[in-house]
Design a protein around this motif. Structure first.
Motif, mmCIF file in Angstrom:
data_model
loop_
_atom_site.group_PDB
_atom_site.id
_atom_site.type_symbol
_atom_site.label_atom_id
_atom_site.label_comp_id
_atom_site.label_asym_id
_atom_site.label_seq_id
_atom_site.Cartn_x
_atom_site.Cartn_y
_atom_site.Cartn_z
ATOM 1 N N ASP A 134 0.824 -1.241 0.017
ATOM 2 C CA ASP A 134 -0.081 -0.014 0.143
ATOM 3 C C ASP A 134 0.756 1.161 -0.109
ATOM 4 O O ASP A 134 1.477 1.504 0.899
ATOM 5 C CB ASP A 134 -0.781 -0.024 1.120
ATOM 6 N N GLY A 135 0.620 1.939 -1.029
ATOM 7 C CA GLY A 135 1.321 3.472 -1.218
ATOM 8 C C GLY A 135 2.733 3.516 -0.455
ATOM 9 O O GLY A 135 3.690 2.846 -1.093
ATOM 10 N N PRO A 136 2.978 4.376 0.377
ATOM 11 C CA PRO A 136 4.464 4.673 0.765
ATOM 12 C C PRO A 136 5.289 3.369 1.302
ATOM 13 O O PRO A 136 6.401 3.352 1.336
ATOM 14 C CB PRO A 136 4.385 5.488 1.808
ATOM 15 N N ALA A 137 4.519 2.364 1.609
ATOM 16 C CA ALA A 137 5.192 1.174 2.125
ATOM 17 C C ALA A 137 6.010 0.555 1.077
ATOM 18 O O ALA A 137 6.760 -0.565 1.317
ATOM 19 C CB ALA A 137 4.088 0.306 2.702
ATOM 20 N N ALA A 138 5.538 0.702 -0.116
ATOM 21 C CA ALA A 138 6.353 0.384 -1.381
ATOM 22 C C ALA A 138 7.573 0.849 -1.673
ATOM 23 O O ALA A 138 8.264 0.280 -2.381
ATOM 24 C CB ALA A 138 5.205 0.196 -2.502
ATOM 25 N N LEU A 139 7.792 2.057 -1.046
ATOM 26 C CA LEU A 139 8.886 2.944 -1.279
ATOM 27 C C LEU A 139 10.140 2.687 -0.401
ATOM 28 O O LEU A 139 10.555 3.336 0.501
ATOM 29 C CB LEU A 139 8.560 4.546 -1.379
ATOM 30 N N THR A 140 10.587 1.338 -0.496
ATOM 31 C CA THR A 140 11.610 1.038 0.550
ATOM 32 C C THR A 140 12.799 1.640 0.152
ATOM 33 O O THR A 140 13.169 1.777 -1.231
ATOM 34 C CB THR A 140 11.583 -0.462 0.732
ATOM 35 N N LEU A 141 13.864 1.975 1.025
ATOM 36 C CA LEU A 141 15.198 2.401 0.770
ATOM 37 C C LEU A 141 16.185 1.616 0.885
ATOM 38 O O LEU A 141 16.284 0.908 1.736
ATOM 39 C CB LEU A 141 15.437 3.531 1.513
ATOM 40 N N PRO A 142 17.350 1.729 -0.179
ATOM 41 C CA PRO A 142 18.483 0.695 0.095
ATOM 42 C C PRO A 142 19.429 1.316 1.122
ATOM 43 O O PRO A 142 18.990 2.534 1.863
ATOM 44 C CB PRO A 142 19.113 1.122 -1.288
ATOM 45 N N GLU A 143 20.239 0.616 1.587
ATOM 46 C CA GLU A 143 21.108 0.746 2.579
ATOM 47 C C GLU A 143 21.957 2.004 2.390
ATOM 48 O O GLU A 143 22.609 2.000 1.203
ATOM 49 C CB GLU A 143 21.789 -0.162 3.156
ATOM 50 N N ALA A 144 22.232 3.003 3.233
ATOM 51 C CA ALA A 144 23.073 4.284 2.940
ATOM 52 C C ALA A 144 24.167 3.887 2.903
ATOM 53 O O ALA A 144 24.890 3.270 3.983
ATOM 54 C CB ALA A 144 22.737 5.478 3.559
ATOM 55 N N ARG A 145 25.174 4.414 2.132
ATOM 56 C CA ARG A 145 26.596 4.418 2.377
ATOM 57 C C ARG A 145 27.322 5.682 1.839
ATOM 58 O O ARG A 145 26.716 6.358 1.018
ATOM 59 C CB ARG A 145 27.329 3.203 1.506
ATOM 60 N N ALA A 146 28.395 6.027 2.015
ATOM 61 C CA ALA A 146 29.092 7.277 1.888
ATOM 62 C C ALA A 146 29.395 7.211 0.365
ATOM 63 O O ALA A 146 29.820 6.018 -0.162
ATOM 64 C CB ALA A 146 30.441 7.441 2.460
ATOM 65 N N THR A 147 28.892 8.089 -0.410
ATOM 66 C CA THR A 147 28.963 8.188 -1.831
ATOM 67 C C THR A 147 29.204 9.570 -2.645
ATOM 68 O O THR A 147 28.583 10.594 -1.751
ATOM 69 C CB THR A 147 27.470 7.622 -2.579
ATOM 70 N N GLY A 148 30.025 9.729 -3.376
ATOM 71 C CA GLY A 148 30.355 11.191 -3.910
ATOM 72 C C GLY A 148 30.757 12.032 -2.795
ATOM 73 O O GLY A 148 31.622 11.839 -2.124
ATOM 74 N N TRP A 149 30.119 13.208 -2.817
ATOM 75 C CA TRP A 149 30.669 14.256 -1.774
ATOM 76 C C TRP A 149 29.739 14.208 -0.368
ATOM 77 O O TRP A 149 30.150 14.924 0.549
ATOM 78 C CB TRP A 149 29.948 15.598 -2.389
ATOM 79 N N MET A 150 28.820 13.121 -0.361
ATOM 80 C CA MET A 150 27.958 12.816 0.762
ATOM 81 C C MET A 150 28.623 11.853 1.742
ATOM 82 O O MET A 150 29.036 10.627 1.260
ATOM 83 C CB MET A 150 26.674 12.538 0.332
ATOM 84 N N SER A 151 28.331 12.031 2.909
ATOM 85 C CA SER A 151 28.515 11.078 4.020
ATOM 86 C C SER A 151 27.703 9.994 4.270
ATOM 87 O O SER A 151 26.450 10.263 3.362
ATOM 88 C CB SER A 151 28.746 11.694 5.362
ATOM 89 N N LYS A 152 27.604 9.005 4.900
ATOM 90 C CA LYS A 152 26.355 7.964 5.029
ATOM 91 C C LYS A 152 25.354 8.670 5.355
ATOM 92 O O LYS A 152 24.288 8.206 4.945
ATOM 93 C CB LYS A 152 27.047 6.840 5.790
#
Length: 362
Positions: A134-152
Motif C-alpha cells: 500500500d502506497g508509501p510502504a512500497a517505497l523501501t530505501l536501500p542501505e545508505a553508504r558514503a557516496t560522492g560528496w556525501m557522508s553516509k
C-alpha cells in the motif's frame, strides 16, 4: 606555429577544452537537466561508438590529430551549451529534453468474469496489484553508504527526501484530486531554471510540450476520483555517484489508482496505472548552485495505462466501459501495465512514435 605543425600549441588547446567543459573556473554551475541528461547518457553507454575518442586513426603527426579532435569536441560543447534540446534529440529523445517521454495506453473492452470485476469495496480485484504494498510502504530505501560528496548520514537523508518527493507527487490525496503539488515542487532546486519554467507552464497552461503528468499524478476533479484511501505500488529506489560527485537517486515505481466517476451514482471501478521513473541529483553545493535540501532533476519519464488517449489537459482522464466501447481500444502495441520485468528503456524505446495502445486488467 608549434613544432608539430599545428597552428595552436597543444597546451593552449588542452586549456581551452578544459575551460569549455568546466565553465568559469572556481564558480558553481547552474544545473541544466538537459545537459546533465546528455552527459549521463554518454557516460552510461556500454562503450563509445567507433570514431569517438576510442578510434585509433592511421599514424600521422600527433599535434595535427589533436588539433582536429579538439576542434570537433569544442564544436560539440558549443552546440550543447547553445541548444541542449537539439543534442537530446540526437540520442533519441522526443525533442523536449529532460527525458520527457510519456506513453498512454487505453484498455480493450473485453469481458471479464464476475470474480475479476473490481468494486468500491474491493477496487483491486482481478489485478496483480492485489498483492502489492500500500502506497508509501512500497517505497523501501536501500542501505545508505558514503557516496560522492556525501557522508553516509547525508546519503540517508537524500534517500528519505527522494522518497518524500515520490510520495508528495504520486500519493498525496490533494494532488490526486488535481491540486497543485507545492510540497513536491519545494523539493526541486529553485535554481534549476529550465525545470522551474517547465513546471510553471505545465501547471498554468498544460500542453503536449508542457505536461505536468510527466512528473505528477493528478485526476480531473470533474471526471474521476480515487476510490478509497489505498493506492497500490511496486518499484525500486537506487542510487549511485553521478557527475561532479553528485548522488543520483533513481526511483522507478508503478502506481495503481482505482477510480470511480466523479459524479453520478455509478459504482463502476476502473484503474489508471502509471509507471514513473525519475532521476534526482543531490549536488555538491561547492560545484553546483543549489538550495539546501533540494535536488536537481536529471531526467523523468512515465508510461500510463488508461490515463486518456492523446490527453494534454494536465489531468488523467480514465475511460470507463461506455467510453471504451465508443472510443475503441487503441492502435498501438498491447502492453501489460503491471509488468515490472521490462525496463523503461524497453518500454519506451528512444525515437519511437507515441501511440495509444491496448492494456488489460484495468
Amino acid at each position: 606555429m608549434s613544432e608539430d605543425g599545428s597552428s595552436i600549441p597543444d597546451e593552449e588547446w588542452e586549456r581551452f577544452l578544459r575551460d569549455a567543459e568546466a565553465g568559469t573556473p572556481g564558480a558553481p554551475e547552474e544545473p541544466s537537466a538537459r545537459a546533465r541528461m546528455v552527459g549521463n547518457r554518454l557516460e552510461e553507454r556500454s562503450g563509445p561508438p567507433e570514431g569517438w575518442r576510442t578510434h585509433q586513426p592511421p599514424a600521422r603527426p600527433a599535434g595535427r590529430v589533436r588539433y582536429v579532435v579538439g576542434f570537433l569536441v569544442a564544436v560539440a560543447l558549443l552546440v550543447v551549451a547553445l541548444d541542449p534540446g537539439r543534442v537530446t534529440g540526437w540520442f533519441g529523445g522526443d525533442g523536449g529534453g529532460d527525458g520527457e517521454v510519456t506513453a498512454v495506453i487505453t484498455t480493450a473492452p473485453g469481458s471479464r468474469s464476475a470474480d475479476e470485476v473490481p468494486t468500491p469495496d474491493d477496487p483491486f480485484r482481478g489485478s496483480p496489484a492485489t498483492d502489492w504494498e500500500d502506497g508509501p510502504a512500497a517505497l523501501t530505501l536501500p542501505e545508505a553508504r558514503a557516496t560522492g560528496w556525501m557522508s553516509k548520514a547525508q546519503v540517508a537523508r537524500a534517500l528519505e527526501r527522494s522518497r518524500d518527493f515520490m510520495t508528495e507527487s504520486n500519493l498525496d490525496p490533494g494532488v490526486l484530486r488535481g491540486e497543485r503539488p507545492d510540497e513536491a515542487i519545494a523539493l526541486i532546486n529553485p535554481e534549476q531554471e529550465d525545470v522551474q519554467q517547465y513546471l510553471a507552464a505545465a501547471l498554468t497552461a498544460p500542453s503536449r510540450r508542457n505536461d505536468p503528468l510527466r512528473m505528477f499524478s493528478r485526476f480531473a476533479p470533474s471526471k474521476a476520483r480515487v476510490v478509497g484511501d489505498v493506492v497500490k505500488a511496486r518499484g525500486s529506489i537506487t542510487y549511485r555517484e553521478g557527475r561532479r560527485g553528485a548522488v543520483e537517486v533513481t526511483a522507478d515505481v508503478t502506481f495503481v489508482y482505482p477510480v470511480v466517476r466523479a459524479a453520478g451514482a455509478s459504482d463502476e471501478v476502473t484503474r489508471t496505472i502509471v509507471r514513473r521513473e525519475i532521476v534526482m541529483g543531490w549536488d555538491d553545493p561547492a560545484k553546483v548552485i543549489t538550495e539546501p535540501g533540494t535536488f536537481t532533476v536529471v531526467s523523468y519519464r512515465s508510461h500510463t495505462a488508461n490515463g486518456g488517449c492523446d490527453n494534454h489537459t494536465g489531468y488523467y482522464l480514465p475511460e470507463f466501459a461506455a467510453e471504451r466501447v465508443t472510443g475503441g481500444s487503441g492502435e498501438g502495441a498491447e502492453a501489460d501495465p503491471y509488468d515490472r520485468d521490462t525496463t523503461m528503456d524497453e518500454l519506451l524505446p528512444q525515437g519511437a512514435e507515441r501511440k495509444c495502445g491496448v492494456a488489460g486488467r484495468l
